[in-house]
Design a protein around this motif. Structure first.
Motif, short mmCIF file in Angstrom:
data_model
loop_
_atom_site.label_atom_id
_atom_site.label_comp_id
_atom_site.label_asym_id
_atom_site.label_seq_id
_atom_site.Cartn_x
_atom_site.Cartn_y
_atom_site.Cartn_z
N LEU A 189 0.86 -1.18 0.00
CA LEU A 189 0.00 0.00 0.00
C LEU A 189 0.90 1.23 0.00
O LEU A 189 1.70 1.43 0.92
CB LEU A 189 -0.90 0.01 1.23
N GLU A 215 -4.03 3.27 11.63
CA GLU A 215 -4.68 2.69 10.46
C GLU A 215 -3.67 1.90 9.61
O GLU A 215 -3.99 0.82 9.09
CB GLU A 215 -5.31 3.79 9.60
N MET A 216 -2.47 2.41 9.45
CA MET A 216 -1.44 1.68 8.71
C MET A 216 -1.17 0.34 9.38
O MET A 216 -1.03 -0.69 8.71
CB MET A 216 -0.16 2.51 8.65
N ALA A 236 -3.55 7.97 11.65
CA ALA A 236 -3.01 7.40 10.42
C ALA A 236 -2.03 6.27 10.72
O ALA A 236 -2.05 5.22 10.06
CB ALA A 236 -2.34 8.48 9.59
N CYS A 273 -2.63 5.03 -3.21
CA CYS A 273 -3.80 5.60 -2.57
C CYS A 273 -3.54 7.07 -2.23
O CYS A 273 -2.46 7.40 -1.71
CB CYS A 273 -4.13 4.80 -1.31
N LEU A 319 0.68 4.99 0.31
CA LEU A 319 -0.19 6.09 0.70
C LEU A 319 0.39 7.43 0.25
O LEU A 319 1.60 7.58 0.11
CB LEU A 319 -0.38 6.10 2.22
N GLY A 352 -8.59 7.54 -1.00
CA GLY A 352 -8.72 7.12 0.39
C GLY A 352 -8.09 8.11 1.34
O GLY A 352 -7.14 8.80 0.99
N ASP A 353 -8.63 8.17 2.55
CA ASP A 353 -8.15 9.02 3.63
C ASP A 353 -7.27 8.17 4.53
O ASP A 353 -7.69 7.09 4.98
CB ASP A 353 -9.36 9.57 4.39
N ALA A 354 -6.06 8.63 4.82
CA ALA A 354 -5.11 7.84 5.62
C ALA A 354 -5.61 7.56 7.02
O ALA A 354 -5.15 6.61 7.66
CB ALA A 354 -3.77 8.57 5.69
N LEU A 362 -8.81 4.23 6.27
CA LEU A 362 -8.44 3.54 5.03
C LEU A 362 -9.54 2.58 4.58
O LEU A 362 -10.11 1.85 5.40
CB LEU A 362 -7.13 2.78 5.24
#
Length: 231
Positions: free
Chosen positions: A56, A134-135, A131, A79, A58, A101-103, A106
């Motif tokens: 991914l 989310e990662m 963020a 993304c 970002l 997408g928003d970090a 996601l």
């Protein structure tokens, strides 16, 4: 023309990047004095994408940063939350699965990526810690994160010269090469306000990443932070 403020309202940041999409890669090469390409190669080595892995990418913008992962045989998902950047990226690289997408929220399931990376984008996210969590969420156990971001030069005399460049030289250079020079005033302000290397490492650890380390590039102008998700 749009310039985001340091409270980093998502709609302001997205609109600002929409404005600079067409000349974004060229402007970065000029303003970084050619270092941007070296930094991208360092990120590719650190991610170490392998055939069949899912990566991914970002804040991928136009998708330029995603190309090394695709060339390595990985299934890369670029993304970004700037639709203008994604449209420009799709025009240049129609083969890439560019995704909006928003970090901090996601649009991916838990534990699906072998590696997550973000270059020069974490600084623009309104909620950095959200963020980072989310990662971690979308990364497989044992997977890795690589963050490439502007940081703090380690040598004090150079740090002074660098700060002067950011504040005095960068805006007029941006005026000559960018479609939105105001965006690069924000860039300079956001770099100055960004945490140093140990502070960002601490935030990665607080978000749940393990084996966190960093490596300075160009004397600390940029730092590569890395971490792994507990197996």
């Amino acid at each position: 023309m749009t310039r985001a403020t340091l409270d980093k309202q998502p709609h302001e940041v997205a609109s600002m990047f929409d404005d600079v999409a067409a000349k974004y890669d060229l402007t970065n090469d000029v303003l970084s004095l050619g270092q941007a390409r070296l930094w991208r190669r360092a990120v590719a080595r650190a991610v170490d994408a392998r055939p069949g892995q899912r990566v991914l990418d970002l804040a991928a913008g136009t998708g330029t940063s995603s190309l090394p992962f695709a060339e390595a045989g990985a299934r890369v998902v670029p993304c970004d939350f700037s639709l203008g950047m994604l449209r420009e990226g799709k025009r240049r690289h129609p083969e890439l699965p560019l995704t909006a997408g928003d970090a901090t929220r996601l649009p991916f399931a838990d534990g699906v990526f072998d590696a997550v990376t973000i270059s020069f984008g974490l600084r623009n996210v309104q909620e950095t810690d959200a963020a980072l969590r989310e990662m971690l969420r979308v990364t497989k156990p044992g997977g890795r994160v690589v963050i490439c971001e502007f940081s703090h030069p380690t040598w004090a005399p150079f740090r002074t010269v660098y700060t002067e460049y950011l504040m005095r030289a960068l805006p007029p250079v941006a005026t000559a090469v960018s479609s939105n020079p105001e965006a690069y005033v924000y860039l300079a302000d956001s770099i100055r306000a960004w945490p140093d290397q140990p502070a960002l490492a601490a935030r990665l650890q607080q978000a749940g990443w393990r084996s966190v380390a960093w490596r300075n590039l160009t004397g600390g102008v940029v730092a590569l932070h890395r971490g792994t998700k507990q197996p």
